[in-house]
Scaffold this active site. Structure first.
Site, PDB file in Angstrom:
ATOM      1  N   PHE A 138     -27.487  33.724  -5.814  1.00 33.40           N
ATOM      2  CA  PHE A 138     -26.680  32.677  -6.458  1.00 33.40           C
ATOM      3  C   PHE A 138     -27.616  31.553  -6.872  1.00 33.40           C
ATOM      4  O   PHE A 138     -28.137  30.827  -6.035  1.00 33.40           O
ATOM      5  CB  PHE A 138     -25.576  32.162  -5.517  1.00 33.40           C
ATOM      6  N   ASN A 142     -15.452  33.966  -0.092  1.00 39.08           N
ATOM      7  CA  ASN A 142     -16.907  34.108   0.095  1.00 39.08           C
ATOM      8  C   ASN A 142     -17.178  33.640   1.521  1.00 39.08           C
ATOM      9  O   ASN A 142     -17.177  32.442   1.806  1.00 39.08           O
ATOM     10  CB  ASN A 142     -17.634  33.251  -0.949  1.00 39.08           C
ATOM     11  N   HIS A 201     -19.245  32.754   4.347  1.00 39.47           N
ATOM     12  CA  HIS A 201     -20.648  32.335   4.422  1.00 39.47           C
ATOM     13  C   HIS A 201     -21.279  32.672   5.776  1.00 39.47           C
ATOM     14  O   HIS A 201     -20.659  32.479   6.827  1.00 39.47           O
ATOM     15  CB  HIS A 201     -20.753  30.831   4.191  1.00 39.47           C
ATOM     16  N   THR A 247      21.685  42.225   6.578  1.00 41.39           N
ATOM     17  CA  THR A 247      20.282  42.650   6.619  1.00 41.39           C
ATOM     18  C   THR A 247      20.120  43.826   7.585  1.00 41.39           C
ATOM     19  O   THR A 247      19.211  44.641   7.430  1.00 41.39           O
ATOM     20  CB  THR A 247      19.344  41.491   7.023  1.00 41.39           C
ATOM     21  N   ASP A 248      21.029  43.939   8.549  1.00 40.98           N
ATOM     22  CA  ASP A 248      20.993  45.090   9.457  1.00 40.98           C
ATOM     23  C   ASP A 248      21.249  46.389   8.688  1.00 40.98           C
ATOM     24  O   ASP A 248      20.633  47.422   8.968  1.00 40.98           O
ATOM     25  CB  ASP A 248      22.035  44.898  10.564  1.00 40.98           C
ATOM     26  N   ARG A 258     -29.345  36.626  -0.377  1.00 40.28           N
ATOM     27  CA  ARG A 258     -28.419  36.055   0.606  1.00 40.28           C
ATOM     28  C   ARG A 258     -27.516  37.157   1.137  1.00 40.28           C
ATOM     29  O   ARG A 258     -27.435  38.259   0.576  1.00 40.28           O
ATOM     30  CB  ARG A 258     -27.572  34.934  -0.019  1.00 40.28           C
ATOM     31  N   LYS A 301      15.649  42.338   4.818  1.00 46.24           N
ATOM     32  CA  LYS A 301      14.996  42.575   6.111  1.00 46.24           C
ATOM     33  C   LYS A 301      13.487  42.706   5.915  1.00 46.24           C
ATOM     34  O   LYS A 301      13.039  43.361   4.967  1.00 46.24           O
ATOM     35  CB  LYS A 301      15.553  43.867   6.714  1.00 46.24           C
ATOM     36  N   VAL A 355     -20.186  36.055  -6.891  1.00 45.62           N
ATOM     37  CA  VAL A 355     -18.917  36.736  -6.613  1.00 45.62           C
ATOM     38  C   VAL A 355     -18.151  36.904  -7.928  1.00 45.62           C
ATOM     39  O   VAL A 355     -17.560  37.954  -8.192  1.00 45.62           O
ATOM     40  CB  VAL A 355     -18.091  35.923  -5.592  1.00 45.62           C
ATOM     41  N   GLN A 356     -18.185  35.863  -8.780  1.00 43.43           N
ATOM     42  CA  GLN A 356     -17.440  35.915 -10.035  1.00 43.43           C
ATOM     43  C   GLN A 356     -17.873  37.109 -10.879  1.00 43.43           C
ATOM     44  O   GLN A 356     -17.034  37.863 -11.388  1.00 43.43           O
ATOM     45  CB  GLN A 356     -17.671  34.622 -10.839  1.00 43.43           C
TER      46      GLN A 356
END
Ligand SMILES: O=c1[nH]c(=O)c2[nH]c(=O)[nH]c2[nH]1
Length: 302
Positions: free
Chosen positions: A162, A260, A262, A59-60, A179, A11, A233-234
């Site tokens: 960057f 990222n 932008h 699943t109930d 930036r 579920k 970012v890396q």
């Protein structure tokens, strides 16, 4: 001849909000709102291949179990409750070999009133969630927990750069030392080496390990995001992973997955304005997408 290679069923979107009252002062309360998914694995092949439902735990029933166990047992932290459910389903049903459990916790936090956090009033902090994903196989005893922060949206309006990237005849991007940086943080961390059994999970929970690691990951993410003059970012996500690994000895690895997002300067040259440095538009797509998993040196598993 066809053969089942893999299967799981259960579920999804089983939701509850649990209230915890302080024993001494019942007006002082905590809440936990959760969205649970429990999938069972095991000897269910005949239900797919022979339309034989005899082994199928409906699943109930899975949904009823999640709710009754949430009422009767401790759901703080979500890792403890996930391990409790794993124990229940693999213990009660001999033909259930394993489980895959996901619990998503909403962020309800107390807010200050007259300078003090109110005892039982909470504000929802938006789409950000705390999550755990547990897999357990009772035959191999293989147990994995991955916990995470998802949808923590952040933006910094400067302090991100960057430049120095690879250039070729397809390159149009201009290098920048200033930036906007914005992302929806998806940070996760894996517990494996410290977990030999489901009972280890409650011990770690009692010791505050799951809550402390979550708090550490969130604090490190926000602090480094704000303070670092990000070269990329890396590089920033690697530094986050590294510091979390230093501060959270019980985890084996940390994974970040960061879009990222932008923001692009409007071009007002049509109006004769050439010095626009402050009016941007959010570019919905495409976006960068940068992932990495960082582990401890010497323990990389191939
Ligand atoms: O931090 C970044 N990493 C990249 O790999 C990349 N590529 C790009 O176009 N901008 C950025 N920014």
């Amino acid at each position: 001849m066809s053969v089942i290679i893999d299967s799981a069923y259960g579920k999804a979107n089983v939701k509850f909000l649990k209230v915890k009252k302080d024993a001494k002062n019942p007006k002082v309360q905590e809440v936990l709102e959760a969205n649970c998914q429990v999938l069972l694995k095991g000897d269910f092949d005949v239900s797919y291949t022979k339309a034989d439902n005899s082994p199928v735990v409906p699943t109930d029933t899975v949904k009823n179990t999640i709710l009754v166990e949430a009422k009767n047992t401790d759901v703080w932290p979500i890792e403890r409750f996930a391990a409790h459910l794993a124990k229940h389903f693999t213990g009660k049903y001999s033909h259930v070999r394993g489980v895959e459990i996901t619990i998503i916790q909403s962020r309800w936090t107390k807010f200050p009133v007259n300078g003090k956090l109110h005892d039982h009033s909470f504000r929802n902090e938006g789409p950000e969630t705390r999550r755990t994903f547990l897999t357990y196989d009772k035959v191999s005893k293989n147990l994995n927990i991955t916990s995470s922060i998802q949808d923590l949206t952040v933006l910094k309006s400067t302090g991100s750069m960057f430049y120095g990237y690879h250039q070729c005849d397809y390159t149009t991007l201009k290098p920048t030392t200033d930036r906007i940086l914005s992302t929806d943080v998806d940070a996760s961390w894996q517990y494996k080496e410290q977990l030999k059994s489901l009972d280890d999970v409650s011990k770690l929970a009692d010791d505050g390990v799951f809550d402390n690691t979550y708090d550490t990951a969130r604090e490190v993410t926000l602090r480094l995001f704000a303070l670092e003059n990000s070269p990329s970012v890396q590089a920033t996500m690697y530094n986050m992973c590294h510091e979390i690994l230093l501060k959270a000895p019980k985890i084996d690895s940390v994974t970040y997955k960061l879009p990222n997002k932008h923001y692009v300067l409007y071009d007002f040259s049509w109006k004769g304005i050439k010095d626009n440095k402050e009016l941007f538009y959010p570019s919905p797509d495409p976006n960068g997408l940068i992932k990495c998993t960082v582990g401890r040196k010497g323990s990389a598993k191939l």
